[in-house]
Design a protein around this motif. Sequence first.
Motif, short mmCIF file in Angstrom:
data_model
loop_
_atom_site.label_atom_id
_atom_site.label_comp_id
_atom_site.label_asym_id
_atom_site.label_seq_id
_atom_site.Cartn_x
_atom_site.Cartn_y
_atom_site.Cartn_z
N VAL A 226 58.84 14.14 8.01
CA VAL A 226 59.16 13.52 9.31
C VAL A 226 58.36 14.28 10.38
O VAL A 226 58.53 15.49 10.52
CB VAL A 226 60.68 13.61 9.59
CG1 VAL A 226 61.00 13.03 10.97
CG2 VAL A 226 61.47 12.91 8.50
N PRO A 227 57.50 13.61 11.15
CA PRO A 227 56.60 14.35 12.05
C PRO A 227 57.32 15.00 13.24
O PRO A 227 56.82 15.97 13.78
CB PRO A 227 55.60 13.29 12.53
CG PRO A 227 56.28 11.98 12.30
CD PRO A 227 57.21 12.17 11.14
N PHE A 228 58.46 14.47 13.67
CA PHE A 228 59.13 15.07 14.83
C PHE A 228 60.15 16.11 14.36
O PHE A 228 60.67 16.02 13.25
CB PHE A 228 59.80 14.01 15.70
CG PHE A 228 60.70 13.05 14.99
CD1 PHE A 228 62.02 13.38 14.74
CD2 PHE A 228 60.24 11.81 14.57
CE1 PHE A 228 62.86 12.50 14.09
CE2 PHE A 228 61.08 10.91 13.92
CZ PHE A 228 62.39 11.26 13.67
N TYR A 229 60.43 17.08 15.26
CA TYR A 229 61.43 18.10 14.92
C TYR A 229 62.77 17.78 15.54
O TYR A 229 63.80 18.30 15.14
CB TYR A 229 60.95 19.50 15.31
CG TYR A 229 60.77 19.71 16.79
CD1 TYR A 229 61.83 20.12 17.58
CD2 TYR A 229 59.54 19.46 17.41
CE1 TYR A 229 61.67 20.29 18.95
CE2 TYR A 229 59.38 19.64 18.77
CZ TYR A 229 60.45 20.04 19.53
OH TYR A 229 60.30 20.20 20.89
N ASP B 262 49.35 21.49 17.86
CA ASP B 262 48.50 22.66 18.13
C ASP B 262 47.92 22.54 19.53
O ASP B 262 47.82 21.43 20.07
CB ASP B 262 47.35 22.72 17.12
CG ASP B 262 47.87 23.11 15.74
OD1 ASP B 262 48.81 23.91 15.68
OD2 ASP B 262 47.33 22.59 14.74
N PRO B 263 47.47 23.66 20.12
CA PRO B 263 46.77 23.55 21.42
C PRO B 263 45.48 22.76 21.25
O PRO B 263 45.03 22.54 20.13
CB PRO B 263 46.44 25.01 21.76
CG PRO B 263 47.28 25.84 20.88
CD PRO B 263 47.57 25.04 19.66
N GLY B 264 44.91 22.33 22.36
CA GLY B 264 43.69 21.52 22.30
C GLY B 264 43.99 20.14 22.82
O GLY B 264 44.97 19.94 23.54
N SER B 265 43.16 19.18 22.48
CA SER B 265 43.41 17.84 23.00
C SER B 265 44.11 16.99 21.94
O SER B 265 45.31 17.02 21.82
CB SER B 265 42.11 17.20 23.50
OG SER B 265 41.04 17.54 22.66
N GLY B 266 43.38 16.24 21.11
CA GLY B 266 44.05 15.44 20.09
C GLY B 266 44.54 14.13 20.65
O GLY B 266 44.72 13.99 21.86
N ASP B 267 44.74 13.17 19.77
CA ASP B 267 45.06 11.82 20.19
C ASP B 267 46.57 11.61 20.33
O ASP B 267 47.27 11.32 19.36
CB ASP B 267 44.48 10.83 19.16
CG ASP B 267 44.66 9.40 19.62
OD1 ASP B 267 45.33 9.18 20.64
OD2 ASP B 267 44.13 8.51 18.94
N VAL C 288 49.64 10.02 17.72
CA VAL C 288 50.79 10.84 17.29
C VAL C 288 52.09 10.16 17.74
O VAL C 288 53.09 10.12 17.01
CB VAL C 288 50.70 12.27 17.88
CG1 VAL C 288 51.93 13.09 17.52
CG2 VAL C 288 49.44 12.97 17.39
N ALA C 289 52.09 9.62 18.95
CA ALA C 289 53.28 8.96 19.48
C ALA C 289 53.64 7.75 18.60
O ALA C 289 54.82 7.53 18.27
CB ALA C 289 53.05 8.52 20.92
N ALA C 290 52.63 7.00 18.17
CA ALA C 290 52.89 5.82 17.33
C ALA C 290 53.46 6.23 15.98
O ALA C 290 54.40 5.61 15.46
CB ALA C 290 51.59 5.03 17.16
#
Length: 435
Positions: free
Chosen positions: A309-312, A338-343, A347-349
């Motif tokens: 499950v991706p969320f904690y 992680d820090p940085g940018s990323g999409d 991730v929200a979807a």
Amino acid sequence: MTNVVILGGGLTGLVAAERLALAGVTAVVIERESEPGGACRSFDMEGFTFDVTGHLLHVRREETGAYLRELGIWDRLAVHERRAAVVIGGRTTPYPVQINMGGLAPEVRRDCLLGFIRAWCRRDEGGGSAATFREWVLERFGDGLARHFFFPYNTKLFRAAPEELSLDWIGRYVPKPTLEEVVDGALGLERRGVGYNAVFRYPARGGIRMVPDAVARRVAGLKTGVAVTSVDLERRRVTMADGHAAGFELLVATISLPSLIDLLTGPLPEEVAEARRALRWVRILNVALGVEGPAPSAQHWLYFADPPVPFYRIGFPSNHGRLAPEACHTVSIEVSLDPGSGDATAVAAEAEAAAAAVGLLDREKIRVRMVNVIDPGYVVFDHRRRDAVAALRRFLGDRGVIVAGRWAEWKYSAMEDAILDGMNVARRIAGEPGA
Ligand SMILES: Cc1cc2nc3c(=O)[nH]c(=O)nc-3n(C[C@H](O)[C@H](O)[C@H](O)COP(=O)(O)OP(=O)(O)OC[C@H]3O[C@@H](n4cnc5c(N)ncnc54)[C@H](O)[C@@H]3O)c2cc1C
């Protein structure tokens, strides 16, 4: 009169400025966002109210209550008894799991209970030598709770292995039960009211921004919508994105410690540059949703330890506040990055799909969505943090910079601490005894 500039108009900076004004010191607060409040802001969208991420107020100190009364908002904060749960292997049991194993699958419960009892017996023989979070969990809670909850949950949240974490952050945040409490819980005798957040306060109407807004109304020198772009400690001035500069005798920073160091002009001593590189953190992505129909759970929030499950954590803020129109509810899903940018959109979807898969979201019924990334979200308390923070604070302190608040002090703390941190800054500058 001392000329004070405060970087950041979150709760810490606002309270510092408000208390300084009472002491006759006018401070300029510079805030990059168009409204004050920082992590405690809230937003209205089509009849729904969303906080940047779930924010509940825990008041432990009389001084905080007195301050909130003085601001005139104490009576507008409703008191709630926490309804929180932990999900392990698809089974839901009340939080904290260590004293509520009753809801777990029998084989998982057996692992956790036996592990705890073995650890308890070993401890009586003289334990207490843990140097890492991993060792501490095994020593305190045993290998079952470690494997099923503490290791996967904290790895998901901090994106670090348990042996990489120190013990400096645990303090009040991890409830430490007795053997009786654990056995009672495993037998299904629920224990309530355990942990630092057993009771919380939240505005009876509207979002958590009520708290910073009440402070901001009393701050005359607040400048919003302009980011500080550099800090010159030699010439004692900050420059801003709009090209203006402000001189200072005393600088109070409530922005994050790494971002403050990155704003400094001129070369840094190698020890300082090295300490800056040592700072580790995660970002938190919060998906806030306004959804039609009743909430699928009566819980205020649920922790998810299972790695797939991706969320904690997932919460239902409208279960404790009037944050949704009639016959609707709000959802808050938190994912650590992680820090940085990323999409963030992808991730929200993914987080929404996972929430639907565990039966806590009907995606067809989503009316509005707000995605926020809090950066930094959580400081990672690894083994280098303590020395690195000490080196940076020494360097800044020697140059007349005061750091205050969760991210400037690079610590783990809550809104109440931000209020107290702000008060302490003002006392220190105004030269009050005990500051
Ligand atoms: C996921 C998560 C959940 C949380 N949940 C809770 C909870 O339930 N209860 C609780 O009590 N606490 C909670 N907290 C903690 C709480 O948010 C903080 O303790 C508090 O908001 C800290 O306030 P602050 O003013 O120190 O920092 P901030 O609110 O971050 O304020 C700093 C301000 O500096 C501004 N800034 C940054 N860079 C610049 C720049 N270059 N120029 C100008 N301005 C700048 C930012 O915009 C921000 O407004 C949570 C935190 C997180 C991350």
